[in-house]
Motif scaffolding. Sequence first.
Motif, PDB file in Angstrom:
ATOM      1  N   ILE A  85       0.834  -1.207   0.000  1.00 37.13           N
ATOM      2  CA  ILE A  85       0.000   0.000   0.000  1.00 37.13           C
ATOM      3  C   ILE A  85       0.865   1.251   0.000  1.00 37.13           C
ATOM      4  CG2 ILE A  85      -1.607   1.375   1.405  1.00 37.13           C
ATOM      5  CD1 ILE A  85      -2.778  -1.402   2.340  1.00 37.13           C
ATOM      6  N   LYS A  86       1.846   1.301   0.879  1.00 35.57           N
ATOM      7  CA  LYS A  86       2.657   2.518   1.011  1.00 35.57           C
ATOM      8  C   LYS A  86       3.667   2.688  -0.125  1.00 35.57           C
ATOM      9  CE  LYS A  86       0.480   4.136   4.496  1.00 35.57           C
ATOM     10  NZ  LYS A  86      -0.312   5.357   4.380  1.00 35.57           N
ATOM     11  N   ALA A  87       3.911   1.625  -0.911  1.00 35.10           N
ATOM     12  CA  ALA A  87       4.791   1.739  -2.075  1.00 35.10           C
ATOM     13  C   ALA A  87       4.031   2.173  -3.325  1.00 35.10           C
ATOM     14  CB  ALA A  87       5.487   0.403  -2.336  1.00 35.10           C
ATOM     15  N   ASP A  88       2.706   2.129  -3.275  1.00 33.25           N
ATOM     16  CA  ASP A  88       1.873   2.455  -4.432  1.00 33.25           C
ATOM     17  C   ASP A  88       1.472   3.933  -4.384  1.00 33.25           C
ATOM     18  OD1 ASP A  88      -0.376   2.862  -6.164  1.00 33.25           O
ATOM     19  OD2 ASP A  88      -0.815   0.719  -6.081  1.00 33.25           O
ATOM     20  N   PRO A  89       1.880   4.716  -5.388  1.00 30.36           N
ATOM     21  CA  PRO A  89       1.575   6.151  -5.361  1.00 30.36           C
ATOM     22  C   PRO A  89       0.081   6.476  -5.369  1.00 30.36           C
ATOM     23  CG  PRO A  89       2.796   5.555  -7.369  1.00 30.36           C
ATOM     24  CD  PRO A  89       2.666   4.326  -6.547  1.00 30.36           C
ATOM     25  N   THR A  90      -0.760   5.544  -5.834  1.00 27.90           N
ATOM     26  CA  THR A  90      -2.200   5.812  -5.848  1.00 27.90           C
ATOM     27  C   THR A  90      -2.884   5.434  -4.537  1.00 27.90           C
ATOM     28  OG1 THR A  90      -2.748   3.652  -6.805  1.00 27.90           O
ATOM     29  CG2 THR A  90      -2.319   5.467  -8.349  1.00 27.90           C
ATOM     30  N   LEU A  91      -2.161   4.717  -3.663  1.00 26.76           N
ATOM     31  CA  LEU A  91      -2.757   4.254  -2.398  1.00 26.76           C
ATOM     32  C   LEU A  91      -2.087   4.828  -1.164  1.00 26.76           C
ATOM     33  CD1 LEU A  91      -3.089   0.435  -3.230  1.00 26.76           C
ATOM     34  CD2 LEU A  91      -4.875   2.190  -3.395  1.00 26.76           C
ATOM     35  N   ARG A  92      -0.854   5.259  -1.280  1.00 28.09           N
ATOM     36  CA  ARG A  92      -0.067   5.572  -0.075  1.00 28.09           C
ATOM     37  C   ARG A  92      -0.618   6.706   0.776  1.00 28.09           C
ATOM     38  NH1 ARG A  92       5.146   6.460  -3.107  1.00 28.09           N
ATOM     39  NH2 ARG A  92       4.595   8.094  -4.548  1.00 28.09           N
TER      40      ARG A  92
END
Length: 155
Positions: A85-92
């Motif tokens: 989650i925190k590595a994904d720019p759309t979810l972090r």
Amino acid sequence: MPDATRKITILMADDDPDDRDFARRALSQSRLTNDLRCVEDGQELLDYLGRRGRYAPEGSAPRPGLILLDLNMPGVDGREALQVIKADPTLRQIPVVILTTSRAEEDIFRSYDLGANSFITKPVSLAGLVEVMRDLGHYWFEIVELSGGDETRQP
């Protein structure tokens, strides 16, 4: 000042059906009107957030404004899911609150290192969970500005 009446989707990832039920009851008893969605493990959480599988149909997976995440789940555990989650720019930018039975310092430090916004040890009683949910509601839905879980944004 944040709009305390605004509904935010809360997504809870926890493999224990009793804990999910307690969270629903605690949310209701704490008089929060937010929509609580539950998934049973880290893989289902990632499928929900990625709108894959049963969460692919439009409207079946509203973007959460807050994630409550248990660490100890089978398969993809909470630590692995948090890292994704925190590595994904759309979810972090979605706040993730760790809500787990663990009190281990290693879990606390690692969760914050991976980007968790808060770490809470689950209370053992329903009354304790109601108090935690009330406090979470006050902090996350009345004090803090959240993105609102815009359903039109696709991760």
